[in-house]
Write an enzyme that holds these catalytic residues in place. Structure first.
Site, PDB file in Angstrom:
ATOM      1  N   ARG A 100       0.872  -1.187   0.000  1.00 32.12           N
ATOM      2  CA  ARG A 100       0.000   0.000   0.000  1.00 32.12           C
ATOM      3  C   ARG A 100       0.902   1.226   0.000  1.00 32.12           C
ATOM      4  O   ARG A 100       1.694   1.423   0.923  1.00 32.12           O
ATOM      5  CB  ARG A 100      -0.914   0.003   1.223  1.00 32.12           C
ATOM      6  CG  ARG A 100      -1.642   1.319   1.400  1.00 32.12           C
ATOM      7  CD  ARG A 100      -2.773   1.272   2.415  1.00 32.12           C
ATOM      8  NE  ARG A 100      -3.935   0.579   1.881  1.00 32.12           N
ATOM      9  CZ  ARG A 100      -5.168   0.715   2.367  1.00 32.12           C
ATOM     10  NH1 ARG A 100      -5.396   1.498   3.398  1.00 32.12           N
ATOM     11  NH2 ARG A 100      -6.172   0.057   1.824  1.00 32.12           N
ATOM     12  N   HIS A 127      -7.248   0.833  -6.560  1.00 31.17           N
ATOM     13  CA  HIS A 127      -7.437  -0.038  -5.390  1.00 31.17           C
ATOM     14  C   HIS A 127      -8.087  -1.334  -5.883  1.00 31.17           C
ATOM     15  O   HIS A 127      -9.253  -1.616  -5.599  1.00 31.17           O
ATOM     16  CB  HIS A 127      -8.325   0.680  -4.366  1.00 31.17           C
ATOM     17  CG  HIS A 127      -8.322   0.071  -3.000  1.00 31.17           C
ATOM     18  ND1 HIS A 127      -7.537  -1.020  -2.654  1.00 31.17           N
ATOM     19  CD2 HIS A 127      -9.016   0.391  -1.873  1.00 31.17           C
ATOM     20  CE1 HIS A 127      -7.749  -1.326  -1.375  1.00 31.17           C
ATOM     21  NE2 HIS A 127      -8.647  -0.490  -0.885  1.00 31.17           N
ATOM     22  N   GLN A 130     -10.048  -3.925  -3.680  1.00 32.11           N
ATOM     23  CA  GLN A 130     -11.356  -3.432  -3.262  1.00 32.11           C
ATOM     24  C   GLN A 130     -12.385  -3.622  -4.379  1.00 32.11           C
ATOM     25  O   GLN A 130     -13.505  -4.069  -4.137  1.00 32.11           O
ATOM     26  CB  GLN A 130     -11.241  -1.938  -2.902  1.00 32.11           C
ATOM     27  CG  GLN A 130     -12.543  -1.320  -2.433  1.00 32.11           C
ATOM     28  CD  GLN A 130     -12.935  -1.755  -1.039  1.00 32.11           C
ATOM     29  OE1 GLN A 130     -12.163  -1.631  -0.108  1.00 32.11           O
ATOM     30  NE2 GLN A 130     -14.138  -2.277  -0.878  1.00 32.11           N
ATOM     31  N   ASP A 229     -17.135   7.332  -1.958  1.00 25.98           N
ATOM     32  CA  ASP A 229     -15.898   7.185  -1.188  1.00 25.98           C
ATOM     33  C   ASP A 229     -15.722   8.494  -0.424  1.00 25.98           C
ATOM     34  O   ASP A 229     -16.419   9.488  -0.709  1.00 25.98           O
ATOM     35  CB  ASP A 229     -14.736   6.953  -2.185  1.00 25.98           C
ATOM     36  CG  ASP A 229     -13.372   6.751  -1.520  1.00 25.98           C
ATOM     37  OD1 ASP A 229     -13.319   6.437  -0.315  1.00 25.98           O
ATOM     38  OD2 ASP A 229     -12.345   6.911  -2.230  1.00 25.98           O
ATOM     39  N   CYS A 269     -16.404   1.766   0.110  1.00 29.30           N
ATOM     40  CA  CYS A 269     -15.244   0.945   0.470  1.00 29.30           C
ATOM     41  C   CYS A 269     -14.930   1.020   1.962  1.00 29.30           C
ATOM     42  O   CYS A 269     -14.273   0.134   2.491  1.00 29.30           O
ATOM     43  CB  CYS A 269     -14.035   1.374  -0.347  1.00 29.30           C
ATOM     44  SG  CYS A 269     -13.651   3.135  -0.211  1.00 29.30           S
ATOM     45  N   ARG A 297     -13.538  -8.803   1.624  1.00 31.44           N
ATOM     46  CA  ARG A 297     -12.116  -8.531   1.347  1.00 31.44           C
ATOM     47  C   ARG A 297     -11.303  -9.779   1.677  1.00 31.44           C
ATOM     48  O   ARG A 297     -10.388 -10.160   0.957  1.00 31.44           O
ATOM     49  CB  ARG A 297     -11.611  -7.345   2.190  1.00 31.44           C
ATOM     50  CG  ARG A 297     -12.269  -6.002   1.914  1.00 31.44           C
ATOM     51  CD  ARG A 297     -11.924  -5.464   0.545  1.00 31.44           C
ATOM     52  NE  ARG A 297     -10.490  -5.275   0.369  1.00 31.44           N
ATOM     53  CZ  ARG A 297      -9.796  -4.212   0.810  1.00 31.44           C
ATOM     54  NH1 ARG A 297     -10.410  -3.225   1.411  1.00 31.44           N
ATOM     55  NH2 ARG A 297      -8.492  -4.116   0.609  1.00 31.44           N
TER      56      ARG A 297
HETATM   57  N1   CP Z   1     -11.373  -0.073   2.218  1.00 33.71           N
HETATM   58  C1   CP Z   1     -10.109  -0.133   2.679  1.00 33.71           C
HETATM   59  O1   CP Z   1      -9.154  -0.404   1.932  1.00 33.71           O
HETATM   60  O2   CP Z   1      -9.997   0.078   3.996  1.00 33.71           O
HETATM   61  P1   CP Z   1      -8.646   0.261   4.837  1.00 33.71           P
HETATM   62  O3   CP Z   1      -8.058   1.595   4.451  1.00 33.71           O
HETATM   63  O4   CP Z   1      -9.113   0.207   6.259  1.00 33.71           O
HETATM   64  O5   CP Z   1      -7.711  -0.849   4.504  1.00 33.71           O
HETATM   65  N1  NVA Z   2      -9.882   6.906  -1.400  1.00 30.33           N
HETATM   66  C1  NVA Z   2      -9.572   6.408  -0.079  1.00 30.33           C
HETATM   67  C2  NVA Z   2      -9.836   4.936  -0.020  1.00 30.33           C
HETATM   68  C3  NVA Z   2      -9.558   4.310   1.311  1.00 30.33           C
HETATM   69  C4  NVA Z   2      -9.813   2.841   1.320  1.00 30.33           C
HETATM   70  C5  NVA Z   2      -8.125   6.738   0.242  1.00 30.33           C
HETATM   71  O1  NVA Z   2      -7.264   6.577  -0.628  1.00 30.33           O
HETATM   72  O2  NVA Z   2      -7.842   7.192   1.360  1.00 30.33           O
END
Ligand code: CP
Ligand code: NVA
Length: 314
Positions: A100, A127, A130, A229, A269, A297
């Site tokens: 990540r 992502h 997701q 989101d 998400c 997930r």
């Molecule tokens: N939806 C998602 O990826 O959540 P987190 O940021 O908690 O991993």
């Molecule tokens: N768009 C958000 C998604 C989190 C799962 C972010 O990048 O923070």
């Protein structure tokens, strides 16, 4: 070496197999083969996470493997060691990486220099874990226990509201193209999907996949899924106030949700900011499947990991 850096890293036939494997893992939780026995996977996270981190750690454990969580600040990556060397070194120890971070080019570089599969666990661009899970979760609702999950998505319409120029919107555009869905995005002027996702779509041979409008009611008309989101993603905290003002018309209120199909699903998400991008009543409504998304997930990522791990055994 096959990686999962973007939705289209699996072809439709493979997507169908990943979904069916996820369905099997879900049905047989705790009773399936330890396909990662004696394997160790490393998770490198440069941003916060609840769902992704926990679901990968639990999933790898349930598959018989071991997961090591590496906060980016705990390792040399980015400070005194390059992505290339980090990838080469970790490839000598572990069987796969879950990453990540900010730039999509970073996950691509780790994949290029390492000799183990890399999974994109969120970048600023995409992502994909997701989106696969979201598609699986909607498909579960639309099929019986044996119907084809992937086929149930074809021709469905998703309306994506709010921040239409970041990872979730981008990833859903690419996912919709791959799954044969229609996508209409509604956001403020200036938030049209950007050059990076359009270049990626062209490179994958997709044309005319998405429509953008500034009218949220136009987007939700006839939609099977209403998706949103957060308005300020991780790394965008400084512009949060400005975004709240710009994106307010795109909040998923009960009134806006009622303008979609009568059986439309609400999806997010998570984490959500109730009172901003979505009203609490919509989040809590019987047609909100946000916690099924969160649970899935685990099952879908186990299927992705197991599919990529097969090539290590070949
Ligand atoms: N939806 C998602 O990826 O959540 P987190 O940021 O908690 O991993
Ligand atoms: N768009 C958000 C998604 C989190 C799962 C972010 O990048 O923070």
């Amino acid at each position: 070496m096959k990686h999962f850096l973007k939705e289209t890293d699996f072809k439709p036939r493979e997507v169908a197999e990943v979904f069916e494997l996820a369905r099997e893992f879900k049905r047989k939780r705790g009773r399936h083969d330890p396909v990662l026995a004696r394997q160790t996977w490393a998770l490198i996270f440069a941003k916060a996470s609840t769902r992704t981190r926990v679901s990968f750690e639990v999933g790898i454990h349930e598959l018989g493997g071991h997961a090591i969580f590496l906060n980016k600040n705990d390792i040399h990556l980015g400070r005194s060691e390059s992505l290339a060397d980090t990838a080469r070194v970790l490839s000598r120890f572990v069987h796969g990486l879950v990453v990540r971070t900010y730039a999509q080019s970073d996950v691509e570089e780790l994949a290029r220099y390492g000799s183990i599969p890399v999974i994109n666990a969120l970048t600023d661009l995409l992502h994909p874990c997701q989106i696969y899970t979201d598609a699986f979760t909607a498909a579960e609702r639309w099929t019986g226990p044996r119907g084809s999950l992937l086929a149930s998505l074809r021709g469905r319409k998703i309306a994506f509201l709010g921040d239409t120029r970041f990872n979730m919107a981008n990833s859903w555009i690419l996912g919709a193209a791959l799954f044969g869905m229609k996508i209409v995005l509604a956001g403020p002027k200036g938030y049209e999907p950007g050059a990076q996702i359009n270049t990626l779509l062209s490179a994958e041979g997709f044309t005319g996949v998405h429509q953008f409008t500034t009218d949220p009611y136009e987007a939700v008309a006839g939609a099977d899924i209403v998706y949103t989101d957060v308005w300020a993603s991780m790394g965008q905290e400084e512009t949060a106030q400005q975004r709240i003002l710009q994106m307010r018309p795109y909040a998923v209120t009960a009134k806006l949700f009622a303008a979609a199909k009568p059986d439309a699903l609400f999806m997010h998400c998570l984490p959500a900011h109730p009172g901003e991008e979505v009203e609490q009543a919509v989040l809590d409504s019987p047609r909100s499947i946000v916690f099924d998304q969160a649970e899935n997930r685990l099952h879908v990522q186990k299927a992705i990991v197991a599919t990529l791990a097969r090539q290590l055994q070949a």
